[in-house]
Structure formats: structure tokens, C-alpha cells
Design an enzyme around this catalytic site. Structure first.
Site, PDB file in Angstrom:
ATOM      1  NE  ARG A   1      -1.308  29.284  30.587  1.00 15.94           N
ATOM      2  CZ  ARG A   1      -0.565  28.836  29.587  1.00 15.94           C
ATOM      3  NH1 ARG A   1       0.730  28.620  29.740  1.00 15.94           N
ATOM      4  NH2 ARG A   1      -1.106  28.627  28.387  1.00 15.94           N
ATOM      5  CG  ASP A   2       0.994  31.041  26.899  1.00 16.21           C
ATOM      6  OD1 ASP A   2       2.148  30.809  27.298  1.00 16.21           O
ATOM      7  OD2 ASP A   2       0.547  30.614  25.818  1.00 16.21           O
TER       8      ASP A   2
ATOM      9  CG  HIS B   1      -2.372  28.659  22.191  1.00 11.77           C
ATOM     10  ND1 HIS B   1      -2.836  28.959  23.460  1.00 11.77           N
ATOM     11  CD2 HIS B   1      -1.041  28.879  22.228  1.00 11.77           C
ATOM     12  CE1 HIS B   1      -1.820  29.342  24.227  1.00 11.77           C
ATOM     13  NE2 HIS B   1      -0.710  29.295  23.496  1.00 11.77           N
TER      14      HIS B   1
ATOM     15  CG  HIS C   1       3.158  31.365  21.173  1.00  8.11           C
ATOM     16  ND1 HIS C   1       3.585  31.995  22.317  1.00  8.11           N
ATOM     17  CD2 HIS C   1       2.336  30.365  21.579  1.00  8.11           C
ATOM     18  CE1 HIS C   1       3.046  31.393  23.370  1.00  8.11           C
ATOM     19  NE2 HIS C   1       2.283  30.397  22.954  1.00  8.11           N
TER      20      HIS C   1
ATOM     21  CB  CYS D   1       6.564  28.323  26.081  1.00  9.62           C
ATOM     22  SG  CYS D   1       6.522  26.737  26.941  1.00  9.62           S
TER      23      CYS D   1
ATOM     24  CG  ASN E   1      -0.092  33.476  23.663  1.00 11.01           C
ATOM     25  OD1 ASN E   1       0.437  33.539  24.769  1.00 11.01           O
ATOM     26  ND2 ASN E   1      -0.550  32.363  23.145  1.00 11.01           N
TER      27      ASN E   1
HETATM   28  C1  LIG Z   1       3.986  18.121  35.558  1.00 14.81           C
HETATM   29  C2  LIG Z   1       5.057  18.347  36.593  1.00 14.81           C
HETATM   30  C3  LIG Z   1       4.440  18.666  37.953  1.00 14.81           C
HETATM   31  C4  LIG Z   1       5.880  17.082  36.687  1.00 14.81           C
HETATM   32  O1  LIG Z   1       7.037  17.339  37.470  1.00 14.81           O
HETATM   33  P1  LIG Z   1       7.852  16.154  38.135  1.00 14.81           P
HETATM   34  O2  LIG Z   1       9.053  16.757  38.790  1.00 14.81           O
HETATM   35  O3  LIG Z   1       8.049  15.066  37.133  1.00 14.81           O
HETATM   36  O4  LIG Z   1       6.725  15.640  39.134  1.00 14.81           O
HETATM   37  P2  LIG Z   1       6.644  15.148  40.584  1.00 14.81           P
HETATM   38  O5  LIG Z   1       5.285  14.541  40.701  1.00 14.81           O
HETATM   39  O6  LIG Z   1       7.861  14.347  40.930  1.00 14.81           O
HETATM   40  O7  LIG Z   1       6.644  16.488  41.467  1.00 14.81           O
HETATM   41  C5  LIG Z   1       7.791  17.267  41.698  1.00 14.81           C
HETATM   42  C6  LIG Z   1       7.461  18.310  42.755  1.00 14.81           C
HETATM   43  O8  LIG Z   1       6.452  19.184  42.265  1.00 14.81           O
HETATM   44  C7  LIG Z   1       5.293  19.140  43.108  1.00 14.81           C
HETATM   45  N1  LIG Z   1       4.111  19.183  42.247  1.00 14.81           N
HETATM   46  C8  LIG Z   1       3.732  18.267  41.356  1.00 14.81           C
HETATM   47  N2  LIG Z   1       2.607  18.693  40.750  1.00 14.81           N
HETATM   48  C9  LIG Z   1       2.284  19.872  41.283  1.00 14.81           C
HETATM   49  C10 LIG Z   1       1.235  20.775  41.055  1.00 14.81           C
HETATM   50  N3  LIG Z   1       0.262  20.516  40.160  1.00 14.81           N
HETATM   51  N4  LIG Z   1       1.180  21.895  41.777  1.00 14.81           N
HETATM   52  C11 LIG Z   1       2.149  22.175  42.689  1.00 14.81           C
HETATM   53  N5  LIG Z   1       3.198  21.359  42.943  1.00 14.81           N
HETATM   54  C12 LIG Z   1       3.241  20.207  42.242  1.00 14.81           C
HETATM   55  C13 LIG Z   1       5.395  17.820  43.850  1.00 14.81           C
HETATM   56  O9  LIG Z   1       4.678  17.894  45.055  1.00 14.81           O
HETATM   57  C14 LIG Z   1       6.887  17.721  44.040  1.00 14.81           C
HETATM   58  O10 LIG Z   1       7.269  18.608  45.097  1.00 14.81           O
HETATM   59  P3  LIG Z   1       8.483  18.203  46.103  1.00 14.81           P
HETATM   60  O11 LIG Z   1       8.067  16.905  46.701  1.00 14.81           O
HETATM   61  O12 LIG Z   1       9.734  18.106  45.223  1.00 14.81           O
HETATM   62  O13 LIG Z   1       8.514  19.358  47.051  1.00 14.81           O
HETATM   63  C15 LIG Z   1       6.015  19.493  36.175  1.00 14.81           C
HETATM   64  O14 LIG Z   1       6.694  19.071  35.037  1.00 14.81           O
HETATM   65  C16 LIG Z   1       5.296  20.773  35.865  1.00 14.81           C
HETATM   66  O15 LIG Z   1       4.722  21.391  36.753  1.00 14.81           O
HETATM   67  N6  LIG Z   1       5.331  21.224  34.599  1.00 14.81           N
HETATM   68  C17 LIG Z   1       4.623  22.395  34.183  1.00 14.81           C
HETATM   69  C18 LIG Z   1       5.392  23.090  33.118  1.00 14.81           C
HETATM   70  C19 LIG Z   1       4.623  24.313  32.663  1.00 14.81           C
HETATM   71  O16 LIG Z   1       3.831  24.896  33.399  1.00 14.81           O
HETATM   72  N7  LIG Z   1       4.902  24.729  31.414  1.00 14.81           N
HETATM   73  C20 LIG Z   1       4.290  25.885  30.847  1.00 14.81           C
HETATM   74  C21 LIG Z   1       2.841  25.673  30.543  1.00 14.81           C
HETATM   75  S1  LIG Z   1       2.558  24.783  29.029  1.00 14.81           S
HETATM   76  C22 LIG Z   1       2.521  26.026  27.840  1.00 14.81           C
HETATM   77  O17 LIG Z   1       2.816  27.150  28.137  1.00 14.81           O
HETATM   78  C23 LIG Z   1       2.051  25.694  26.475  1.00 14.81           C
HETATM   79  C24 LIG Z   1       0.654  26.208  26.174  1.00 14.81           C
HETATM   80  C25 LIG Z   1      -0.405  25.545  27.029  1.00 14.81           C
HETATM   81  O18 LIG Z   1       0.561  27.603  26.412  1.00 14.81           O
HETATM   82  C26 LIG Z   1       0.312  25.945  24.697  1.00 14.81           C
HETATM   83  C27 LIG Z   1       1.451  26.300  23.738  1.00 14.81           C
HETATM   84  O19 LIG Z   1       1.642  27.469  23.405  1.00 14.81           O
HETATM   85  O20 LIG Z   1       2.146  25.372  23.353  1.00 14.81           O
END
Ligand SMILES: CC(C)(COP(=O)([O-])OP(=O)([O-])OC[C@H]1O[C@@H](n2cnc3c(N)ncnc32)[C@H](O)[C@@H]1OP(=O)([O-])[O-])[C@@H](O)C(=O)NCCC(=O)NCCSC(=O)C[C@@](C)(O)CC(=O)[O-]
Length: 309
Positions: free
Chosen positions: A19-20, A213, A215, A246, A255
Site C-alpha cells: 500500500r504505502d 511508522h 519514513h 506519499c 518507509n
Molecule cells: C478522502 C477523499 C475521498 C475526499 O475527496 P473529496 O474530493 O473531498 O471527496 P468527495 O466525497 O467529494 O468525493 C470525490 C469523488 O471521489 C469518490 N470517492 C470518495 N470516496 C471514495 C472512496 N473511499 N473510494 C472510491 N471513491 C471515492 C466520490 O464518489 C467522488 O467521485 P465522483 O462523484 O467525482 O465521480 C480523498 O481526499 C481521498 O481519497 N484521499 C486519499 C488520499 C490518500 O490516499 N493519500 C495517501 C494515503 S495517506 C498516507 O500515505 C500516509 C500514511 C497513512 O502512510 C501515514 C504517513 O506516512 O503519514
């Protein structure tokens, strides 16, 4: 039930490579290669595997095939294995339940600016958003982790106050999060700061439910793990071959490599349940055969060279 209270000489590793490690890869990686990576990691003794993210495919296209990846692991599930996925909202949670995960990760940050960039809301709104997700998790007996990004520094806000991650952990605990992933998203932390942040988190939530966690952007990850170990943390996240980065933290490298962590922990007499030589085979294979790039784990490269010349 996920065992977070491991013995004094055991360390629980959560492998986040699929995933990450992969979410930031620009070229699409085939679903078959992702499944094969997961299978090989499980065969090497990994028991907690973060295999997918049910996030918006518009935000992170590489993770769009999470349901297929998890379906491909159906024959490899057993009582010792816990598969997890990131879920930002109810839509993601419903997909994760459908895919049969044992753990989900809701994710927010110790930084407002990062939360906004990463999930398009404030920290407070993210925690509100998690409430129905956690209710669904409870109904389906899914373990809930809460990830706190930028606990040691933020690409947008810079230094983060030492107590911030603990405050967020407490708020996550209040809504039912069971395990707290304290993340150095951009790898800027140093050991003294790590100690202070983890001590603060341990005052907010039970120490056995805290995970580190890290990096490795600045080469501090192993030292930070050691500092967190010293505080009493016994769960760490890592990524085979040090894969990752990220999408919302420019310049952040992967990581800490799982091979490097396992090498250090085994050398210190800790048990991880992971077969280091088998893991090295996985890291070498995925780096060179799938990603066509040098193998990123230092311990892995040394062990591979010793075996193969
Ligand atoms: C949270 C949202 C969805 C808000 O995104 P948004 O644009 O504010 O939300 P929305 O509700 O308006 O949805 C926009 C579109 O996304 C769809 N949608 C909405 N939710 C989903 C879902 N669950 N699965 C699939 N589709 C989804 C929804 O249906 C819509 O589709 P459209 O109508 O435009 O066709 C967006 O910002 C997002 O997906 N962000 C994820 C970002 C991400 O994955 N970042 C990386 C992971 S975090 C990380 O790596 C850190 C970590 C964990 O490793 C720890 C560290 O090291 O720090």
C-alpha cells in the site's frame, strides 16, 4: 482479534509495502504483480499486511484495484494473517468490508495543512467522518487503526509541537480507534524528538496500542525505531525494499525497509516471525524484476550479495 500486546522480546511488524510502498508509483503496476508481492510477503512470515487503500481513484490511481488485490489473496488467508486497507470514509469502509479485510486504517494528521491536502478536510472533520466508519467496523468486527501523519514534522507547516500527535490520538481513541499509528511522513524526525513524541502519545493512549511508522528520507528511521523501542513501543510499520513515498508529501522517500528493521531487531534478540532470507528474496525480486530499479534495502543488498556474490 488483533494482538497488539506482544511480549517484551517480540515485535509486531506491519508490512505496508503493497500500500504505502506502491501508492506513489507513477507507472501502473499490474494487479497480478501486487497479488504476487503480497503472497510472497505472507510466505516470508509477514502476518500483518497492508494490502490496499479504498480511497478515491482520482486522488490515488495506483490503489484503484484494491478489491481485486484482496480477492487474489483469498486462498492465502488464515487465522494468523491480518489483511488491512486504508479507508477515508464510509464509501471506502463498505468496499473494505466487502473485500473481507481484518483491519482498516482511518487516517488523519497532526497537521491541519497536511490533512487538508491529503483528505480535503480539517482534522476535526476527519474525526467526525470516521465515526460512522468505526461503527461499521464494530458491527463487522474489523480492527480499527488510526494513522496520525506528520507527527514529527510537516511538509507544509514545518515543525509540529511535541504534544500534537498525543492530542490527536486521544481524540481518535474517544471515537473508538483501537490502535494508533504515529507517522513520520517525511522522515524528518530525530531520536530525541521521537522519544518525546512517543512518550506524549503513551500518556494519551495505552502504549501497547501505539505503532511507529517511519519514513527514511533523512536516514533516521532505524535510530527513531530504536528510540521508540526504548519508550516501549512494540509495533512498527515498514516496507519491503524501502518502497514508497506519499503523494501529498513531495520529496518524501519510502518507509524504512523491512529487511533493515528485521536485521536490526533480530540482532537485538527480538522475535518478528519473519524469515529474513525469504524477505530478501522478495525485496530483490520486486525491485529488479517488477520495478526495474536497484534494490533499496541496505541489509537486503548485503545479504543478497553474500549469498549470490
Ligand atoms: C478522502 C477523499 C475521498 C475526499 O475527496 P473529496 O474530493 O473531498 O471527496 P468527495 O466525497 O467529494 O468525493 C470525490 C469523488 O471521489 C469518490 N470517492 C470518495 N470516496 C471514495 C472512496 N473511499 N473510494 C472510491 N471513491 C471515492 C466520490 O464518489 C467522488 O467521485 P465522483 O462523484 O467525482 O465521480 C480523498 O481526499 C481521498 O481519497 N484521499 C486519499 C488520499 C490518500 O490516499 N493519500 C495517501 C494515503 S495517506 C498516507 O500515505 C500516509 C500514511 C497513512 O502512510 C501515514 C504517513 O506516512 O503519514
Amino acid at each position: 482479534m488483533i494482538q497488539t500486546n506482544v511480549g517484551a522480546h517480540a515485535v509486531s511488524l506491519v508490512e505496508v509495502g503493497p500500500r504505502d510502498g506502491l501508492q506513489n508509483e507513477q507507472a501502473p503496476i499490474s494487479t497480478a504483480d501486487k497479488i504476487e508481492l503480497c503472497k510472497r510477503l505472507l510466505a516470508a512470515g509477514v502476518t500483518r499486511l497492508e494490502a490496499a487503500a479504498f480511497v478515491s481513484p482520482k486522488w490515488v490511481p495506483q490503489m484503484a484495484d484494491g478489491a481485486h488485490v484482496l480477492a487474489g489473496l483469498n486462498g492465502f488467508r488464515h487465522s494468523e494473517v491480518s489483511l488491512s486497507a486504508l479507508v477515508p470514509n464510509v464509501k471506502g469502509m463498505e468496499a473494505a468490508i466487502e473485500a473481507g479485510v481484518q483491519e482498516v486504517v482511518v487516517f488523519t494528521a497532526a497537521s491541519e495543512a497536511f490533512t487538508q491536502k491529503n483528505i480535503n478536510c480539517t482534522i476535526a472533520d476527519s474525526i467526525e467522518r470516521f465515526k460512522p466508519v468505526i461503527e461499521l467496523a464494530r458491527q463487522h468486527q474489523v480492527h480499527v487503526r488510526g494513522s496520525i501523519s506528520c507527527a514529527l514534522g510537516c511538509p507544509y507547516e514545518g515543525p509540529i509541537p511535541v504534544g500534537r500527535a498525543g492530542d490527536v490520538a486521544r481524540r481518535l481513541a474517544d471515537v473508538g480507534v483501537q490502535e494508533f499509528d504515529v507517522a513520520d511522513t517525511i522522515g524528518v524526525g530525530t531520536p530525541g524528538q521521537t522519544r518525546a513524541v512517543f512518550e506524549a502519545v503513551a500518556k494519551a493512549v495505552p502504549l501497547h496500542s501505539v505503532a511507529g511508522h517511519f519514513h527514511d528520507t533523512y536516514g533516521q528511521a532505524l535510530a527513531n525505531i530504536l528510540a521508540a523501542l526504548d519508550v516501549g513501543v512494540r509495533t512498527f510499520h515498514s516496507s519491503v525494499a524501502g518502497l514508497g513515498g506519499c503523494p501529498y508529501a513531495k520529496g518524501a522517500t519510502g518507509n524504512v525497509a523491512t529487511e533493515d528493521v528485521v536485521y536490526m531487531l533480530h540482532g537485538m534478540g527480538y522475535d518478528t516471525g519473519v524469515d529474513l532470507n525469504a524477505l530478501v528474496d522478495v525485496g530483490q525480486w520486486f525491485s529488479t524484476a517488477v520495478l526495474a530499479r536497484p534494490y533499496g534495502s541496505r541489509a537486503g543488498r548485503a545479504l543478497w550479495t553474500r549469498r549470490h556474490g
